[in-house]
Scaffold this motif. Structure first.
Motif, PDB file in Angstrom:
ATOM      1  N   TYR A  62      42.737  42.170  33.193  1.00 25.05           N
ATOM      2  CA  TYR A  62      44.179  42.433  33.606  1.00 25.05           C
ATOM      3  C   TYR A  62      44.847  44.125  33.807  1.00 25.05           C
ATOM      4  O   TYR A  62      43.801  45.268  33.391  1.00 25.05           O
ATOM      5  N   HIS A 120      43.580  39.015  37.212  1.00 21.96           N
ATOM      6  CA  HIS A 120      44.685  38.556  37.375  1.00 21.96           C
ATOM      7  C   HIS A 120      45.557  39.277  38.097  1.00 21.96           C
ATOM      8  O   HIS A 120      45.295  40.806  37.722  1.00 21.96           O
ATOM      9  N   HIS A 126      38.676  38.048  31.303  1.00 21.31           N
ATOM     10  CA  HIS A 126      40.124  38.164  32.017  1.00 21.31           C
ATOM     11  C   HIS A 126      40.329  39.409  31.935  1.00 21.31           C
ATOM     12  O   HIS A 126      40.186  39.800  30.793  1.00 21.31           O
ATOM     13  N   ASP A 151      49.934  34.568  35.997  1.00 22.47           N
ATOM     14  CA  ASP A 151      48.696  34.616  34.721  1.00 22.47           C
ATOM     15  C   ASP A 151      48.349  33.357  35.290  1.00 22.47           C
ATOM     16  O   ASP A 151      48.995  32.417  34.504  1.00 22.47           O
TER      17      ASP A 151
END
Length: 740
Positions: free
Chosen positions: A397, A369, A395, A373
């Motif tokens: 980040y 990401h 995911h 988002d």
């Protein structure tokens, strides 16, 4: 006119600054035509200035105008002191402080401190206006000879020039961006930065910017070539003529606070514009970019996952299963920053990836990401545990607490992936995502593959379209590039365009599992809107027009100067036709586009520009046009598929790189009648112009071509051979890794 009734332009400006609108009208109404554009512009400027002032500041401004206009030195000095006191008062709100500074800049336009304070105050809330004031601080014509920020405060000038240069780079104004990056680099040589930042050799951050900068919107072919020469000149300095090359994250982020979030992104520019420089050696430039950033941040290339190191025990035997053993499932990581719903990366790869054999592959989608988002596209969830399969979704980040201020922070993500012992990492966007690009410089899987990343900017928020950006990565830890033989030159020629080993989906086979984007013949699958009910007037085009409409809705930054000759040649041959193009995002780039077309002798009165459209409106526009013009040299991909889906014809001129050959590849797979295809695929600029005008002015020929396209388009749909060929290539790369 005004010039006949005022002693000078300054007199008019003073009138407009120090009189109210009513007084101005009264003063000039007897002498000036009511429609005088000059006065109208001045009044507009004054209103715009007043509109930006908060109520308290506006009241002060109106009460102080006559004091400043009085010419009395004592009164003016007292008024200035009062204004400074208001600016410095602890009780003044930030909003009012900016307003008072604006007033001060109006009354003292060459006051250096005021310009710098305004720039600093506005950077976060109105960067465009901030740059306006910062630029003035460098202009001796405004602040006075010997009084520029460079001469008065070189430390501040270095920081400001770096900030201004980076801002204009982001705005696709390469000319100004390079100007200020060069300025920052030269100022920094004056002994104002520590040795670890470059010292007297010049700031490393500014040099990295210059060494990786390509003009995203060149004003001409000459400007494009000059941009590459400039980039290569500074790249050579950095790689071959400099002692300090390792980037000092800590000192740089302290000195240049704007780089704090991610100094790599602030200082090293994206490789993305290379996708349009078809005249260059793209493999050499991509490799150069990799060499530059890994010289600056060596940690990017240092990590190798433990299971890769374990694969060879030192005696030539392989720690993993032998090729002769019963094969285990291949642990496949699909890594991308663009797995969101509606993104063309999801559209292009989702169909194939969701249909890979789960008996052969254990699939994990790694969604990196960046910025907003967004949720993952549902196509990547069809075989997760929640739906009865065992696909996984990870995911990733940025962690502000531990990653901020570290240009090599994505190595942390690579290390996390290394723990999962992937066999293959397939990267979908290595020239689009600056995070996944850095991850790929580490080696967290024995096999790392690149393939065509296609979209970069959305036409409407979340919807992104393939703009033909398949380009090599230049990354040494990425061994393979998976491409499509139908869209490549013969492999012995095409291989020169890649730093990776080129692997091809065979000719006659499709590279993607293409599915219709229009459902029930009238509804966009992406935006949900109807494509019905539109007319030319819906897009600001002449409603009564009956001639040919030549359409290209690619983002203007994709349309390099090579295309100008084609477009203008068409309009000059078809003297009643009109061209419809995508409007540029900024006024500066739009003006560059207009100037280019004028230089190419385009009849600008017949060129129309349309703003970005939601997907269903864009499809409706395709249906309304006569002919779609494939951009050149970088052509359409998803765009081409959508145009063909609604039965419209695309005239194309295949280029030498993959991104300029999608349309002809689609025609080949569709198995168009040879005679029909010959009327669509040009081999020269002259043929391109000729074919477009023939179709635009011959309705019988156009109907014949469109009928053939509508008949053959289904040949692109739901191709299982795409899944089969991808599986074969993935299996091949895994087997090769075991053997070596």
């Amino acid at each position: 006119m005004v010039r006949h009734y005022c002693a000078s332009l300054c007199h008019v400006v003073l009138l407009l600054l120090f009189l109210t609108s009513a007084e101005i009208c009264s003063a000039v109404s007897a002498a000036v035509d009511e429609d005088d554009d000059f006065v109208h512009q001045m009044l507009t400027m004054r209103r715009a200035f007043i509109d930006r002032l908060p109520p308290n500041v506006l009241a002060y401004f109106k009460s102080s105008e006559h004091a400043f206009a009085s010419g009395n030195e004592v009164v003016i000095i007292n008024s200035l002191n009062d204004l400074e006191a208001r600016i410095g008062s602890p009780g003044t709100s930030p909003q009012d402080r900016i307003g008072y500074l604006r007033v001060l800049a109006l009354y003292q336009p060459g006051h250096l401190h005021t310009l710098l304070r305004l720039g600093d105050s506005l950077t976060a809330i109105n960067p465009s206006e901030a740059m306006h004031y910062y630029e003035k601080s460098f202009d001796s014509a405004i602040v006075g000879e010997g009084k520029t920020v460079v001469e008065q405060y070189p430390h501040i000038a270095f920081v400001v020039a770096n900030l201004v240069g980076r801002y204009f780079m982001n705005e696709q104004n390469n000319q100004k961006g390079i100007k200020y990056a060069k300025m920052a680099f030269e100022i920094s040589k004056q002994g104002i930065i520590p040795p670890t930042m470059g010292g007297n050799e010049g700031d490393t951050c500014s040099l990295l910017t210059l060494a990786t900068s390509m003009d995203t919107f060149p004003a001409s072919l000459e400007a494009a070539d000059a941009s590459i020469r400039t980039m290569n000149y500074y790249a050579d300095i950095y790689l071959n003529h400099r002692e300090t090359t390792v980037f000092d994250d800590q000192l740089t982020t302290q000195t240049l606070p704007v780089s704090m979030s991610d100094p790599y992104i602030h200082c090293a520019l994206t490789l993305f514009p290379l996708s349009f420089y078809y005249r260059e050696d793209v493999a050499a430039i991509a490799s150069q970019h990799y060499n530059i950033v890994t010289r600056a941040w060596p940690k990017l290339k240092e990590y190798v996952a433990p299971h890769i190191l374990e694969m060879n025990r030192g005696d030539g035997s392989c720690h993993e299963d032998s090729p002769d053993d019963e094969p285990k499932r291949i642990n496949l990581a699909v890594v991308s920053g663009a797995l969101s719903s509606g993104h063309s990366v999801s559209e292009d790869f989702g169909g194939v990836l969701s249909r890979l054999s789960r008996e052969l592959f254990k699939v994990t989608y790694v969604f990196v990401h960046e910025g907003v988002d967004l949720p993952i596209d549902p196509i990547f969830e069809v075989q997760t545990k929640e739906n009865g399969g065992d696909d996984e979704i990870i995911h990733l980040y940025m962690n502000d607490e531990i990653d901020t201020g570290n240009g090599a922070w994505p190595v942390r993500l690579a290390e996390e992936m290394g723990k999962l012992r992937f066999d293959i990492a397939l990267f979908l966007d290595l020239t689009m995502s600056r995070v996944t690009r850095r991850m790929a410089m580490s080696r967290f899987a024995p096999v790392q593959l690149n393939t065509h990343d296609e979209a970069v900017q959305c036409c409407l928020c979340r919807f992104r379209y393939c703009l033909g950006h398949p380009i090599t990565s230049g990354i040494r830890t990425v061994q393979y590039y998976v491409s499509w033989a139908e869209a490549e030159l013969p492999v012995h020629q095409a291989q020169a365009h890649y730093s990776e080993k080129l692997l091809l989906i065979p000719q006659g086979k499709m590279h993607q599992y293409y599915q219709r984007r229009i459902i029930d013949e009238s509804v966009s699958r992406l935006s949900g809107g109807s494509i019905e009910g539109y007319t030319l007037e819906s897009f600001g085009l002449p409603s009564s027009y009956t001639g040919a409409v030549y359409l290209n809705m690619q983002k203007p930054f994709k349309i390099h100067p090579e295309f100008d000759e084609l477009l203008c040649g068409i309009l000059n041959l078809d003297t009643t036709g009109i061209a419809v193009l995508h409007k540029a995002d900024t006024m500066d780039t739009h003006q560059i586009f207009l100037d280019r077309l004028e230089s190419a002798k385009c009849p600008l009165s017949r060129v129309y520009f349309v703003e970005a459209q939601p997907h269903h409106s864009l499809i409706a526009l395709y249906k309304l046009c006569t002919i779609v013009l494939d951009s050149y040299p970088a052509g359409g991909c998803t765009t081409s598929g959508e145009v063909l889906e609604v039965g419209k014809a695309i005239v194309t001129l295949p280029a030498r790189l993959l991104g300029g050959r999608w349309t002809v590849a689609y025609y080949n797979i569709m198995e168009l009648d040879h005679g029909i295809q010959r009327k669509l695929v040009a081999s020269s600029t002259a043929e391109y112009i000729e074919y477009a005008v023939q179709l635009g002015t011959n309705s019988t020929l156009l109907r014949e071509v469109e009928t053939e396209i509508a008949l053959k388009f289904p040949n692109l749909l739901s191709r299982e051979d795409a899944v089969d060929e991808w599986q074969k290539l993935l299996l091949q790369t895994h087997r090769d890794a075991l053997l070596t």
